[in-house]
Design a protein around this motif. Structure first.
Motif, PDB file in Angstrom:
ATOM      1  N   LEU A 240     169.093   0.836 -37.265  1.00  0.00           N
ATOM      2  CA  LEU A 240     169.504   1.128 -36.001  1.00  0.00           C
ATOM      3  C   LEU A 240     170.417   2.263 -35.819  1.00  0.00           C
ATOM      4  CD1 LEU A 240     169.174   0.390 -33.109  1.00  0.00           C
ATOM      5  CD2 LEU A 240     170.931  -1.479 -33.409  1.00  0.00           C
ATOM      6  N   ILE A 241     171.283   2.246 -36.596  1.00  0.00           N
ATOM      7  CA  ILE A 241     172.426   3.693 -36.541  1.00  0.00           C
ATOM      8  C   ILE A 241     171.743   4.786 -36.897  1.00  0.00           C
ATOM      9  CG2 ILE A 241     174.570   4.312 -37.377  1.00  0.00           C
ATOM     10  CD1 ILE A 241     175.527   1.529 -37.777  1.00  0.00           C
ATOM     11  N   LYS A 242     171.019   4.798 -37.806  1.00  0.00           N
ATOM     12  CA  LYS A 242     170.157   6.005 -38.156  1.00  0.00           C
ATOM     13  C   LYS A 242     169.428   6.398 -36.967  1.00  0.00           C
ATOM     14  CE  LYS A 242     166.951   7.979 -41.407  1.00  0.00           C
ATOM     15  NZ  LYS A 242     166.206   7.819 -42.825  1.00  0.00           N
TER      16      LYS A 242
ATOM     17  N   GLY B 193     178.762  -6.289 -36.246  1.00  0.00           N
ATOM     18  CA  GLY B 193     179.972  -5.705 -35.963  1.00  0.00           C
ATOM     19  C   GLY B 193     179.822  -4.091 -36.415  1.00  0.00           C
ATOM     20  N   ARG B 194     178.727  -3.866 -37.507  1.00  0.00           N
ATOM     21  CA  ARG B 194     178.718  -2.326 -37.805  1.00  0.00           C
ATOM     22  C   ARG B 194     178.067  -1.626 -36.746  1.00  0.00           C
ATOM     23  NH1 ARG B 194     175.519  -1.388 -43.156  1.00  0.00           N
ATOM     24  NH2 ARG B 194     177.468  -1.432 -43.820  1.00  0.00           N
TER      25      ARG B 194
ATOM     26  N   TRP C 103     180.196   1.236 -34.250  1.00  0.00           N
ATOM     27  CA  TRP C 103     179.330   2.681 -34.433  1.00  0.00           C
ATOM     28  C   TRP C 103     179.332   2.995 -32.671  1.00  0.00           C
ATOM     29  CZ3 TRP C 103     175.349   5.273 -32.301  1.00  0.00           C
ATOM     30  CH2 TRP C 103     175.280   6.644 -32.761  1.00  0.00           C
ATOM     31  N   VAL C 104     178.984   2.173 -31.996  1.00  0.00           N
ATOM     32  CA  VAL C 104     178.568   2.385 -30.706  1.00  0.00           C
ATOM     33  C   VAL C 104     180.232   2.804 -30.063  1.00  0.00           C
ATOM     34  CG1 VAL C 104     177.807   1.675 -28.126  1.00  0.00           C
ATOM     35  CG2 VAL C 104     176.379   1.205 -30.271  1.00  0.00           C
TER      36      VAL C 104
ATOM     37  N   ASP D 133     181.241   8.076 -25.632  1.00  0.00           N
ATOM     38  CA  ASP D 133     181.017   9.445 -24.741  1.00  0.00           C
ATOM     39  C   ASP D 133     179.518   9.880 -24.771  1.00  0.00           C
ATOM     40  OD1 ASP D 133     181.450  10.129 -27.519  1.00  0.00           O
ATOM     41  OD2 ASP D 133     181.777  12.178 -26.823  1.00  0.00           O
ATOM     42  N   LYS D 134     178.756   9.369 -25.727  1.00  0.00           N
ATOM     43  CA  LYS D 134     177.414   9.786 -26.025  1.00  0.00           C
ATOM     44  C   LYS D 134     176.234   8.640 -25.899  1.00  0.00           C
ATOM     45  CE  LYS D 134     178.677  13.255 -29.525  1.00  0.00           C
ATOM     46  NZ  LYS D 134     179.442  13.151 -30.573  1.00  0.00           N
TER      47      LYS D 134
END
Length: 116
Positions: free
Chosen positions: A4-6, A33-34, A38-39, A44-45
């Motif tokens: 998901l982060i990728k 949590g990860r 990250w969010v 700001d994005k």
């Protein structure tokens, strides 16, 4: 969480200069949590908006899921798992190349909030 982060990194990169509003359900990955950290580090994005607990009628993804079930699986009755995966991927790739079709999911009265 890593996948998901990728994806979120690619989404932000694709939308340079514009803040991304991301509507998610409370899937465990979305609230991990990860991902939350990250969010928070990229607020700001990107910003997450959570759907209420079980609410498939408010989730635009469910309209895509129904479309895939009807057109990629239901009409072409696969004979095995590999054929089903091939049919679904092919249908999703063709849908991805048709932005008007994707926008149409957001015209359904229950999910128009996501198009605003």
């Amino acid at each position: 969480s890593r996948v998901l982060i990728k994806f979120l990194k690619r989404l932000i990169q694709h939308n340079r200069g514009r803040r991304v509003f991301f509507i998610v359900d409370e899937h465990p990955v979305h609230v991990s949590g990860r991902v939350r950290n990250w969010v928070r580090g990229h607020r700001d994005k990107i910003r997450f908006f959570f759907l209420p607990g079980y609410s498939p009628d408010l989730n635009p993804d469910e309209l895509l899921n129904q479309d895939v079930k009807t057109n990629a699986v239901g009409r072409k009755r696969p004979h095995n798992k590999e054929e089903m995966v091939r049919n679904v991927r092919s249908y999703l790739w063709s849908t991805q190349k048709r932005p008007e079709k994707v926008k149409a999911y957001l015209q359904h009265p229950k999910v128009q909030y996501a198009a605003a």
